[in-house]
Write a protein that holds these residues in place. Structure first.
Motif, PDB file in Angstrom:
ATOM      1  N   ASP A   5       0.793  -1.231   0.000  1.00  0.00           N
ATOM      2  CA  ASP A   5       0.000   0.000   0.000  1.00  0.00           C
ATOM      3  C   ASP A   5       0.821   1.274   0.000  1.00  0.00           C
ATOM      4  OD1 ASP A   5       0.958   0.003   2.603  1.00  0.00           O
ATOM      5  OD2 ASP A   5      -0.998   0.346   3.539  1.00  0.00           O
ATOM      6  N   SER A   6       2.161   1.210   0.145  1.00  0.00           N
ATOM      7  CA  SER A   6       2.952   2.424   0.370  1.00  0.00           C
ATOM      8  C   SER A   6       4.174   2.476  -0.530  1.00  0.00           C
ATOM      9  CB  SER A   6       3.435   2.484   1.826  1.00  0.00           C
ATOM     10  OG  SER A   6       2.359   2.347   2.730  1.00  0.00           O
ATOM     11  N   GLU A  90      -1.836   3.199  -2.176  1.00  0.00           N
ATOM     12  CA  GLU A  90      -2.760   4.030  -1.405  1.00  0.00           C
ATOM     13  C   GLU A  90      -2.063   5.225  -0.768  1.00  0.00           C
ATOM     14  OE1 GLU A  90      -6.206   3.875  -0.683  1.00  0.00           O
ATOM     15  OE2 GLU A  90      -6.138   2.586  -2.459  1.00  0.00           O
ATOM     16  N   TYR A  91      -0.805   5.047  -0.375  1.00  0.00           N
ATOM     17  CA  TYR A  91      -0.069   6.080   0.344  1.00  0.00           C
ATOM     18  C   TYR A  91       1.241   6.356  -0.398  1.00  0.00           C
ATOM     19  CZ  TYR A  91      -3.470   4.498   3.719  1.00  0.00           C
ATOM     20  OH  TYR A  91      -4.649   4.136   4.318  1.00  0.00           O
ATOM     21  N   TYR A 110       2.740   7.803   7.904  1.00  0.00           N
ATOM     22  CA  TYR A 110       1.789   6.787   7.448  1.00  0.00           C
ATOM     23  C   TYR A 110       0.592   6.696   8.395  1.00  0.00           C
ATOM     24  CZ  TYR A 110      -0.072   2.136   6.346  1.00  0.00           C
ATOM     25  OH  TYR A 110      -0.908   1.080   6.033  1.00  0.00           O
ATOM     26  N   SER A 114      -3.242   7.062   7.371  1.00  0.00           N
ATOM     27  CA  SER A 114      -4.002   5.805   7.367  1.00  0.00           C
ATOM     28  C   SER A 114      -5.041   5.744   8.481  1.00  0.00           C
ATOM     29  CB  SER A 114      -3.053   4.604   7.474  1.00  0.00           C
ATOM     30  OG  SER A 114      -2.360   4.614   8.711  1.00  0.00           O
ATOM     31  N   HIS A 169      -2.502  10.643   0.644  1.00  0.00           N
ATOM     32  CA  HIS A 169      -3.415   9.564   0.282  1.00  0.00           C
ATOM     33  C   HIS A 169      -3.664   9.642  -1.206  1.00  0.00           C
ATOM     34  CE1 HIS A 169      -6.943   6.967   0.075  1.00  0.00           C
ATOM     35  NE2 HIS A 169      -6.599   6.527   1.284  1.00  0.00           N
TER      36      HIS A 169
END
Length: 248
Positions: A5-6, A90-91, A110, A114, A169
């Motif tokens: 996700d990052s 996502e990030y 983060y 998040s 984001h």
């Protein structure tokens, strides 16, 4: 489809002294960050170091984009943002290669996004005093009052408007018209934060300590701050005339 996700985007130009160490520092963290290095034709072999690490150790989480020359910090990040969005991260993080941004602060940025505290998290030097180490006093004052000036002109509720340690984001980057971002140097940082704020996104500042680079050569100059100072009025005018708007 990307299963992580990052992604941490690190622009480089002549960072051979730092690049391997910063990559290993990020990869040593408990959270499994990926890294995209965007190298602007470094003649010192920075890109070759990264490619060797990809080939020998980190093919699944380290990526390299090579560009033909020094095309500007802003264009590097825009290219990185588009790359990350295409791969469904996502990030998306901005971070320098020279350890002025502590990799151990990445999980704090983060968490700020998040957990829903903000849509953008800024690693801020000035939200709790002045947290800068080993900068000449003149440079500290220039940076500090530049951020105060930007906040006064734009009304953006951020103490460190020129900060380059940021987590977005993906919905923020999907909404901002990245092709309409005008600034190429460090004023790019101001324009991105202002655009996010103007479009209704929440910005959360996370206090960090900024440490001046120990190795390599700084890319900062008085001209960079001049761009920020004189460009802010134009930025405010563009907002008032409806030229900052969501991507269609």
């Amino acid at each position: 489809m990307n299963t992580n996700d990052s992604i941490v985007i690190i622009p480089t130009y002549n960072e051979k002294e730092n690049i391997e160490q910063i990559i290993r520092a990020v990869f040593s963290l408990e959270h499994r960050f990926h890294i995209l290095v965007i190298d602007d034709g470094s003649p010192d072999g920075t890109a070759q170091i990264v490619q060797r690490m990809i080939d020998n150790e980190f093919s699944d989480r380290l990526f390299l984009m090579q560009r033909s020359g020094k095309l500007g910090l802003g264009t590097a990040y825009i290219a990185g943002f588009k790359w990350a969005l295409e791969r469904e991260y996502e990030y998306v993080f901005e971070m320098d290669a020279d350890f002025s941004h502590n990799p151990e602060d990445l999980p704090r940025l983060y968490e700020a996004v998040s957990s829903g505290q903000g849509d953008v998290a800024v690693g801020s030097r000035y939200v709790s005093g002045v947290n800068v180490v080993n900068w000449p006093m003149g440079r500290v004052l220039m940076s500090y009052f530049a951020s105060k000036y930007v906040r006064m002109i734009t009304g953006i509720p951020v103490h460190d408007t020129t900060a380059g340690f940021v987590c977005y984001h993906r919905r923020v980057l999907e909404t901002i018209d990245l092709d309409a971002i005008r600034f190429k140097g460090y004023a790019f940082q101001i324009e991105m934060k202002y655009s996010a704020h103007f479009l209704g996104f929440r910005i959360q500042e996370v206090s960090v300590i900024f440490v001046n680079r120990r190795l390599g050569t700084s890319k900062m100059s008085g001209g960079i701050f001049s761009e920020a100072l004189f460009g802010v009025i134009n930025l405010r005018w563009r907002a008032l005339t409806g030229k900052i708007k969501p991507r269609r």
